[in-house]
Scaffold this active site. Sequence first.
Site, PDB file in Angstrom:
ATOM      1  N   CYS A 160       0.845  -1.199   0.000  1.00  0.00           N
ATOM      2  CA  CYS A 160       0.000   0.000   0.000  1.00  0.00           C
ATOM      3  C   CYS A 160       0.880   1.248   0.000  1.00  0.00           C
ATOM      4  O   CYS A 160       0.821   2.046  -0.912  1.00  0.00           O
ATOM      5  CB  CYS A 160      -0.934  -0.017   1.201  1.00  0.00           C
ATOM      6  N   ARG A 180      -0.506   4.028  -2.489  1.00  0.00           N
ATOM      7  CA  ARG A 180      -1.533   3.860  -3.520  1.00  0.00           C
ATOM      8  C   ARG A 180      -2.930   3.809  -2.919  1.00  0.00           C
ATOM      9  O   ARG A 180      -3.914   4.178  -3.553  1.00  0.00           O
ATOM     10  CB  ARG A 180      -1.291   2.583  -4.330  1.00  0.00           C
TER      11      ARG A 180
END
Length: 283
Positions: A160, A180
Site C-alpha cells: 500500500c 496507492r
Amino acid sequence: MKQYLELCRRIVSEGEWVANERTGKHCLTVINADLEYDVANNQFPLITTRKSYWKAAIAEFLGYIRGYDNAADFRALGTKTWDANANENAAWLANPHRRGVDDMGRVYGVQGRAWRKPNGETIDQLRKIVNNLTKGIDDRGEILTFFNPGEFDLGCLRPCMHTHTFSLVGDTLHLTSYQRSCDVPLGLNFNQIQVFTFLALMAQITGKKAGKAYHKIVNAHIYEDQLELMRDVQLKREPFPLPKLEINPDIKTLEDLETWVTMDDFKVVGYQSHEPIKYPFSV
C-alpha cells in the site's frame, strides 16, 4: 492532527462510494491527499482523538528494514499486523507459492532488501541509499520501492505504502513517501508514524539532520463499517497537542537496525489521547 482530521472530514463530506472487490465492501473514497510531518522539530504525528498503539507501527517498519517475510518474525518484534494477511487471506491460502503458516511471500521488505534481477542476483535498495547518504551523495534516485508487479503473485498483499524517495539538501534529509491506497481510520494511523520514524532513523544513521517528510496518498478511503464510528465518535473529539518521539542515540548504523534494536529503543513523550476506538479491519 489538523491535517489528519481535515482529511477525515473531507472523505465524510466529499467522498464517493466505491465497491472494493478484494474485501467485498464499499468504501467512501477521495483521490489524492497530501500530508506533511515536521520531523526537524519532532512533531510526532500520533493520533490523539483515539488511543494509538505506536509501537506496533514502528515494529512493523523495522521488520521491513530487516527484510522479513514471515509473520512470526513480526510478532517477535511486537506486532501482529501480518497475521491475518499471511494466514486468513483466501487468495493467498490457495496460492501455490505460499510456503506454509505465517509465510508472507515476497512483499515489502523482501523487495527493499533483495529485489531480484533477471540473472537471479538481488539488489539491496536500502543499503545503496544508506551508503550514498552517509557520503553526502544524493543522485536524485535515492528511492526505495516495494512495488514489483512481476512478483505480485509471490506475495500475500500488494504494498500500500510502496515507495520512499530521500532528498538531501545540504546536510538536511527529507523524505517523500507514496501510498496507492489507505484505510484512513486504521492504516493511516500506522503509516504516519512509519513515514516520520523512517526519516528520523535514516537521518540518524547517515549523520544528517532530519527535515520534513511528505506523505502522498492516492486513494484515501473509509470502509462502510467504519463510517459511523469515524463520523459520530472520532470526529466529535477535540485533539490534544502532538507528542515527541525519542530514539536511542546509540542507533548509529543500518547494522544496528538489522540486529539489536527493539521497541525498547523508542519512547513517546507527552502523549495524551481519548479512549480507544475499535474499527473493523478488512482482510
